[in-house]
Scaffold this motif. Sequence first.
Motif, PDB file in Angstrom:
ATOM      1  N   CYS A 233       0.869  -1.500  -0.146  1.00 43.75           N
ATOM      2  CA  CYS A 233       0.048  -0.024   0.114  1.00 43.75           C
ATOM      3  C   CYS A 233       0.826   1.215  -0.058  1.00 43.75           C
ATOM      4  O   CYS A 233       0.672   2.243  -0.846  1.00 43.75           O
ATOM      5  N   MET A 234       1.909   1.313   0.809  1.00 38.42           N
ATOM      6  CA  MET A 234       2.855   2.483   0.828  1.00 38.42           C
ATOM      7  C   MET A 234       3.430   2.527  -0.645  1.00 38.42           C
ATOM      8  O   MET A 234       3.534   3.780  -0.969  1.00 38.42           O
ATOM      9  N   PHE A 235       3.848   1.243  -1.202  1.00 38.96           N
ATOM     10  CA  PHE A 235       4.499   1.367  -2.646  1.00 38.96           C
ATOM     11  C   PHE A 235       3.511   2.245  -3.519  1.00 38.96           C
ATOM     12  O   PHE A 235       3.992   3.162  -4.181  1.00 38.96           O
ATOM     13  N   ALA A 240       1.842   6.951  -6.758  1.00 39.48           N
ATOM     14  CA  ALA A 240       0.507   7.809  -6.957  1.00 39.48           C
ATOM     15  C   ALA A 240       1.156   9.194  -6.676  1.00 39.48           C
ATOM     16  O   ALA A 240       0.700  10.024  -7.346  1.00 39.48           O
ATOM     17  N   LEU A 241       1.815   9.400  -5.390  1.00 37.85           N
ATOM     18  CA  LEU A 241       2.370  10.656  -5.319  1.00 37.85           C
ATOM     19  C   LEU A 241       3.320  11.231  -6.220  1.00 37.85           C
ATOM     20  O   LEU A 241       3.188  12.225  -6.712  1.00 37.85           O
ATOM     21  N   TYR A 248       1.505  17.846 -11.797  1.00 37.39           N
ATOM     22  CA  TYR A 248       1.377  19.063 -11.438  1.00 37.39           C
ATOM     23  C   TYR A 248       2.789  19.925 -12.150  1.00 37.39           C
ATOM     24  O   TYR A 248       2.453  21.002 -12.521  1.00 37.39           O
ATOM     25  N   MET A 249       3.720  19.408 -12.470  1.00 39.71           N
ATOM     26  CA  MET A 249       5.007  20.082 -12.977  1.00 39.71           C
ATOM     27  C   MET A 249       4.883  20.349 -14.244  1.00 39.71           C
ATOM     28  O   MET A 249       5.487  21.255 -14.732  1.00 39.71           O
TER      29      MET A 249
END
Length: 250
Positions: A233-235, A240-241, A248-249
């Motif tokens: 889940c952290m991966f 996703a982040l 965004y960039m």
Amino acid sequence: MKVIVAGMSKTGTTTMNAALTELGYEVYDLMENFWYVGDGWMKQFKEGFRVEDMKRMYENVDAVVNTPCDKYWEEIFEAFPDSKVILTTRDEDSWFKSLTNQIDRMNSDVTFRLVRTFTYTGIRFQTYFSRSERHLANIGTWPFSNYYLKHEESLKRFKRKHEQNVTEVVPKNQLLIYQVTEGWKPLCDFLDVPVRNEPFPHKNKGGVALDEMRKENAVMQRLENELWIFFACMFVLFVALLYNMHQYMV
């Protein structure tokens, strides 16, 4: 409840679990005590021990072994006074060496430390285990701490007092003082069951309890599966982040 193993950890308790299981007993060891009756233990640590609670916790269990039952064996025996009690023992020098070796292995096991830090069930287990040790320290009946692990004679003295107490409290016709190196015959004779022809099991040699539990214990496997799910889940969140940052960039 038919059998209470009152011997301390590293006196052959894991082997006793295997032997009693082979004899057809439903055995609660460390992980089973946590998983199935851990809430009952936590209630008793908080509110005090009641015979009715102990009877309810273990009404459908044949045998108990290992933490916390080795330390609270008298409370269990009070609830089930017809039980047979097995005091597993071994010579003090090899016991102390084996105990400290296993604790070192468990403390240095990265996966087990991560389980107790990052998974829901692992945190519950750590809380349950710590509460048990803290309760014993508060009532002055269990000196298990880093201080005592560094003071060999103090811990050996506690082992002697523990074993003396068992022999003084339990009626002789209900007590077996036993070393697992003695094999099947004295155990089976005491339990009034036929002596087994199969080789006697020997578990946790060299302090490999965690490795054996990973292979054989469903509760331990669940804990570690939760860890891998957590990391997965952290991966996914990390990917996703990164993706959102990239979008965004641009």
